[in-house]
Design a protein around this motif. Structure first.
Motif, mmCIF file in Angstrom:
data_model
loop_
_atom_site.group_PDB
_atom_site.id
_atom_site.type_symbol
_atom_site.label_atom_id
_atom_site.label_comp_id
_atom_site.label_asym_id
_atom_site.label_seq_id
_atom_site.Cartn_x
_atom_site.Cartn_y
_atom_site.Cartn_z
ATOM 1 N N GLY A 246 -49.212 38.000 0.580
ATOM 2 C CA GLY A 246 -49.421 37.757 1.994
ATOM 3 C C GLY A 246 -48.779 38.852 2.818
ATOM 4 N N ASP A 247 -48.778 38.652 4.143
ATOM 5 C CA ASP A 247 -48.227 39.685 5.017
ATOM 6 C C ASP A 247 -46.962 39.236 5.739
ATOM 7 O OD1 ASP A 247 -49.304 37.883 6.795
ATOM 8 O OD2 ASP A 247 -50.713 39.295 7.693
ATOM 9 N N ASP A 248 -46.448 38.040 5.446
ATOM 10 C CA ASP A 248 -45.204 37.565 6.048
ATOM 11 C C ASP A 248 -44.037 38.039 5.180
ATOM 12 O OD1 ASP A 248 -42.966 36.162 6.976
ATOM 13 O OD2 ASP A 248 -44.177 34.416 7.541
ATOM 14 N N ALA A 249 -43.558 39.258 5.480
ATOM 15 C CA ALA A 249 -42.532 39.897 4.647
ATOM 16 C C ALA A 249 -41.266 39.049 4.558
ATOM 17 C CB ALA A 249 -42.217 41.290 5.173
ATOM 18 N N GLY A 250 -40.834 38.470 5.663
ATOM 19 C CA GLY A 250 -39.612 37.668 5.651
ATOM 20 C C GLY A 250 -39.707 36.484 4.715
ATOM 21 N N GLU A 251 -40.809 35.766 4.793
ATOM 22 C CA GLU A 251 -41.005 34.593 3.935
ATOM 23 C C GLU A 251 -41.099 34.997 2.466
ATOM 24 O OE1 GLU A 251 -43.706 30.561 3.769
ATOM 25 O OE2 GLU A 251 -44.496 32.267 4.883
ATOM 26 N N LEU A 252 -41.874 36.031 2.178
ATOM 27 C CA LEU A 252 -42.054 36.448 0.783
ATOM 28 C C LEU A 252 -40.779 37.044 0.190
ATOM 29 C CD1 LEU A 252 -45.689 37.738 1.093
ATOM 30 C CD2 LEU A 252 -44.929 35.832 -0.323
ATOM 31 N N HIS A 253 -39.986 37.759 0.998
ATOM 32 C CA HIS A 253 -38.685 38.252 0.512
ATOM 33 C C HIS A 253 -37.780 37.067 0.173
ATOM 34 C CE1 HIS A 253 -38.579 42.644 0.794
ATOM 35 N NE2 HIS A 253 -39.413 42.532 1.814
ATOM 36 N N GLY A 254 -37.842 36.011 0.971
ATOM 37 C CA GLY A 254 -37.061 34.808 0.689
ATOM 38 C C GLY A 254 -37.461 34.158 -0.626
ATOM 39 N N TYR A 255 -38.766 34.052 -0.856
ATOM 40 C CA TYR A 255 -39.235 33.508 -2.139
ATOM 41 C C TYR A 255 -38.750 34.378 -3.288
ATOM 42 C CZ TYR A 255 -42.553 30.484 0.378
ATOM 43 O OH TYR A 255 -43.130 29.547 1.189
ATOM 44 N N TRP A 256 -38.868 35.705 -3.124
ATOM 45 C CA TRP A 256 -38.457 36.637 -4.179
ATOM 46 C C TRP A 256 -36.980 36.434 -4.532
ATOM 47 C CZ3 TRP A 256 -40.244 39.703 -7.822
ATOM 48 C CH2 TRP A 256 -39.380 40.626 -8.405
ATOM 49 N N GLU A 257 -36.131 36.348 -3.521
ATOM 50 C CA GLU A 257 -34.696 36.180 -3.766
ATOM 51 C C GLU A 257 -34.422 34.925 -4.581
ATOM 52 O OE1 GLU A 257 -32.294 38.401 -3.213
ATOM 53 O OE2 GLU A 257 -33.889 39.715 -2.453
ATOM 54 N N LYS A 258 -35.094 33.834 -4.234
ATOM 55 C CA LYS A 258 -34.876 32.573 -4.940
ATOM 56 C C LYS A 258 -35.474 32.591 -6.344
ATOM 57 C CE LYS A 258 -34.511 30.029 -0.685
ATOM 58 N NZ LYS A 258 -35.245 29.418 0.390
ATOM 59 N N LEU A 259 -36.656 33.195 -6.487
ATOM 60 C CA LEU A 259 -37.309 33.226 -7.805
ATOM 61 C C LEU A 259 -36.586 34.137 -8.786
ATOM 62 C CD1 LEU A 259 -41.003 33.356 -6.595
ATOM 63 C CD2 LEU A 259 -39.922 31.467 -7.847
ATOM 64 N N SER A 260 -36.100 35.262 -8.312
ATOM 65 C CA SER A 260 -35.473 36.228 -9.209
ATOM 66 C C SER A 260 -34.016 35.884 -9.511
ATOM 67 C CB SER A 260 -35.575 37.646 -8.634
ATOM 68 O OG SER A 260 -34.904 37.752 -7.399
ATOM 69 N N ALA A 261 -33.379 35.055 -8.680
ATOM 70 C CA ALA A 261 -31.983 34.670 -8.910
ATOM 71 C C ALA A 261 -31.870 33.893 -10.221
ATOM 72 C CB ALA A 261 -31.470 33.820 -7.750
ATOM 73 N N GLY A 262 -31.033 34.365 -11.102
ATOM 74 C CA GLY A 262 -30.840 33.695 -12.384
ATOM 75 C C GLY A 262 -31.941 33.959 -13.384
ATOM 76 N N GLY A 263 -32.907 34.791 -13.012
ATOM 77 C CA GLY A 263 -34.006 35.123 -13.921
ATOM 78 C C GLY A 263 -33.937 36.586 -14.336
ATOM 79 N N LYS A 264 -35.088 37.152 -14.641
ATOM 80 C CA LYS A 264 -35.168 38.552 -15.076
ATOM 81 C C LYS A 264 -36.184 39.277 -14.207
ATOM 82 C CE LYS A 264 -36.482 41.512 -18.859
ATOM 83 N NZ LYS A 264 -37.393 41.638 -19.967
#
Length: 69
Positions: free
Chosen positions: A17-35
């Motif tokens: 999508g084009d909502d950078a703030g929202e997608l960066h937030g998802y990325w931070e949560k998804l990648s935390a504790g992962g690889k």
């Protein structure tokens, strides 16, 4: 011979999508504790893109569409 089922190894979920703030937030949560396989950063096609596997073993791709000029 039947193969063993490993949850998460047969799909990849993609968020785009084009909502950078929202997608960066998802990325931070998804990648935390992962690889992180591909860091979320600007790619040669112009968008920001990253790929990771979350803490539960589910693969994710995040693509942040950049505005066209």
């Amino acid at each position: 011979m039947a193969s063993r089922l490993d949850p998460g190894d047969n799909i990849t979920i993609s968020l785009s999508g084009d909502d950078a703030g929202e997608l960066h937030g998802y990325w931070e949560k998804l990648s935390a504790g992962g690889k992180v396989n591909v860091p979320l950063e600007k790619q040669m096609w112009g968008d920001e893109f990253g790929a990771c596997v979350d803490q539960f073993g589910i693969p994710w791709m995040v693509n942040i569409v950049q505005p066209q000029s």
